[in-house]
Design a protein around this motif. Structure first.
Motif: not given
Lengths: 234, 380
Positions: A51-59, A64-82
């Motif tokens: 759940x934490x990984x899907x929520x983008x708060x745990x690496x 591969x993890x896609x949420x709403x079509x976006x690969x959260x592993x490829x996001x910068x920290x700031x983008x992931x927060x936003x």
């Protein structure tokens, strides 16, 4: 069927005194739009980690993890927060309401985090609080509310900014049976709709009947999936 | 998120008041002790500072600070006058002497002798009488505090007689002189009269006070006096610094006050640091939830700094207010504490110290918040 969350071969390990311990062993998970998916299993099976990984708060280590079509592993920290601020709503086991804020102000926090002024955001949260039966308690502080009422405020906080994915961690663990069912009825009524997915981690079997889909986990792996019609997917 | 941060801060009145009290206490302790230190140090030079007309002080080369003089021969006065760049030079006498009131009260007094013709060096602020009356035979001016010591509980008046070194003199003026280090009464006479009253010595001239002529730099003239006469020539500021330095190096004043100021800093830092640190740590879960919800580290940092800043400003304001009240009201209770004040430099210095304390506390706390794993909110 389209999915709000797609996980493929997700592996996660933690450092411990005994060395590197793998808690997720190549997990595949799909969470469909318009449904409430429950992630269930015994303690330590890895469901909260997933759940934490899907929520983008745990690496995670790989996969591969896609949420709403976006690969959260490829996001910068700031983008992931936003991304979390815009796309996700959170409901925690311990509610995690801010003790100094009223119910309405607590419910409004995601709007404030998005830049809205506190009192305006609290007003904007009122219709949702009314829908959850908390309108008359809007001015109360968390300590003046029962556990069930606090969790309803937490539901309002999770939904106030119209997120695409709502993630809930043991939302009924701190409630009695009646309180738990009431909260789940309200969560289901408020959160489940065609353009949103709800992912609930729980081992409270009393609320399994609220799920459209139940994903069972064991030892860091998906052990089985049941749909509403109790159809089992191997 | 600023309002949210403030609501978190004020929402726990116990911790907030503890934080504010800690900062206020540290501020009060540091400001009060530093103010006293500066005030007491200032008293060591009050008789130099009081002589505003002179910008040069000339003395025997062995003089280390203003209280202990090595008398010079009167001819030195003429040698100083002859130095290029000296506009005028006048004699100045300074010695401790014993005064006895008609009621038998004995007081060690600071006897100052000023130039007979011009009375240059006499206190400028006269509360009662006329300083020109010093020209009368056996006339003295005494400061307000000294009058109260020799005639306790008596309203200020003129014409009273007192014996100084067994010679009877009459009070013709009450002045407001800068309090000496020992808070002894300050008695001013004409130079010639002071030499008669004082214990006879082979040489009597304590100081030559002088002024640099227009167009001449006081420091250059002081150096020229030293070169041409072999005496010690100092500017007023130079003499002030020399005297203060003597007291700083040779008395326990800086150590004692320094220890108290340091204690104020350490106790304040400990109270504030620990309270603020605990305040933040106890809110870690809430901060973790905010981070999970999508509040960035920069916003969290701003929240913590705002909380620290508000607590610091409130605590500092209360503490510096209490210190200012101390310096405003306590000297009214005791005349011996006259002239002590809270200098702006001390207020600014203490503000810097409080800023340092709160910055250190914030840094330690913020670090915990910034590294907190938002996933803690998913761990029951």
């Amino acid at each position: 069927m389209s999915f709000a969350v797609k996980c493929r071969d997700v592996i996660k390990s933690f450092e411990s005194e005994a060395g590197l311990q793998r808690v997720l062993h190549g997990v595949d998970l799909d969470v469909p739009w318009g449904e409430m998916t429950m992630l269930v299993g015994p303690s330590g099976c890895g469901k909260t980690t997933l759940l934490s990984i899907v929520a983008g708060i745990l690496s995670f280590d790989s996969g591969d993890v896609e949420v709403d079509g976006q690969d959260i592993a490829k996001m910068s920290d700031a983008l992931r927060v936003a991304f979390r601020r815009r796309t996700l709503g959170f409901i925690f086991q311990q509610y995690n309401l801010l003790p100094a804020l009223t119910a309405a102000e607590n419910a409004a926090i995601p709007l404030v985090a998005g830049g809205m002024e506190l009192s305006a955001a609290a007003k904007a949260a009122m219709p949702l609080l009314d829908q959850l039966g908390m309108g008359e308690h809007a001015a109360k502080l968390p300590r003046q509310l029962s556990g069930g009422q606090q969790q309803r405020v937490a539901i309002a906080r999770a939904l106030v900014h119209e997120p695409k994915l709502v993630v809930c961690d043991e939302p009924t663990a701190a409630l009695d049976a009646t309180g738990g069912r009431t909260v789940m009825e309200m969560l289901r009524a408020a959160s489940v709709r065609a353009d949103r997915a709800t992912l609930v981690v729980t081992h409270d079997h009393r609320i399994f009947d609220f799920a459209d889909r139940i994903v069972r986990m064991e030892d860091g792996r998906i052990a089985g999936i049941e749909t509403k019609a109790l159809e089992t997917v191997p | 998120m600023g309002k949210v941060a403030l609501r978190m801060l004020f929402g726990d009145p116990g911790k907030y008041l503890g934080l504010v009290f800690g900062i206020a206490f540290a501020t009060l302790l540091m400001a009060q002790q530093a103010g006293l230190f500066v005030g007491i140090l200032g008293r060591t030079v009050s008789q130099i500072v009081d002589v505003q007309e002179a910008d040069l002080w000339v003395m025997d080369p062995r003089v280390k600070y203003s209280d202990v003089t090595e008398p010079m021969t009167d001819t030195q006065l003429y040698r100083v006058r002859s130095v290029e760049g000296v506009a005028w030079a006048l004699p100045f006498y300074r010695a401790m002497s014993t005064a006895r009131s008609p009621d038998g009260i004995l007081e060690q007094t600071l006897l100052l002798g000023v130039d007979d013709a011009t009375l240059t060096g006499a206190p400028r602020k006269v509360l009662l009488g006329n300083i020109d009356d010093l020209r009368q035979p056996d006339a003295v001016a005494i400061d307000r505090a000294g009058f109260g010591r020799l005639w306790p509980n008596v309203p200020l008046d003129l014409g009273r007689e007192v014996e100084i070194n067994d010679r009877r003199v009459k009070v013709v003026a009450i002045t407001e002189a800068g309090a000496p280090f020992t808070t002894a009464p300050v008695v001013v006479m004409r130079y010639s009269q002071a030499l008669i009253v004082a214990q006879p010595r082979r040489s009597q001239l304590s100081y030559v006070i002088a002024r640099a002529a227009p167009g001449h730099n006081a420091e250059d003239v002081a150096a020229r006096i030293a070169r041409d006469t072999g005496l010690q020539g100092l500017t007023r500021d130079g003499f002030v610094n020399k005297t203060m330095t003597y007291f700083l190096r040779n008395t326990g004043i800086p150590i004692n006050f320094g220890i108290t100021i340091a204690l104020g800093f350490i106790v304040g830092a400990a109270i504030v640091g620990q309270t603020f640190f605990l305040f933040v740590v106890e809110n870690l879960r809430q901060f973790g939830a905010l981070k999970a919800i999508g509040v960035g580290n920069l916003a969290i940092l701003r929240m913590v700094l705002l909380q620290a800043g508000v607590a610091a400003v409130t605590g500092y304001s209360i503490g510096i207010g209490l210190a200012a009240a101390f310096f405003e009201f306590v000297p009214r209770i005791s005349i011996e504490l006259r002239g002590l004040a809270l200098p702006a430099e001390v207020a600014v210095g203490v503000a810097a110290a409080v800023l340092l304390i709160i910055a250190a506390a914030s840094f330690a706390s913020v670090r915990r918040v910034l590294v907190v794993d938002p996933a803690i909110v998913f761990r029951g």
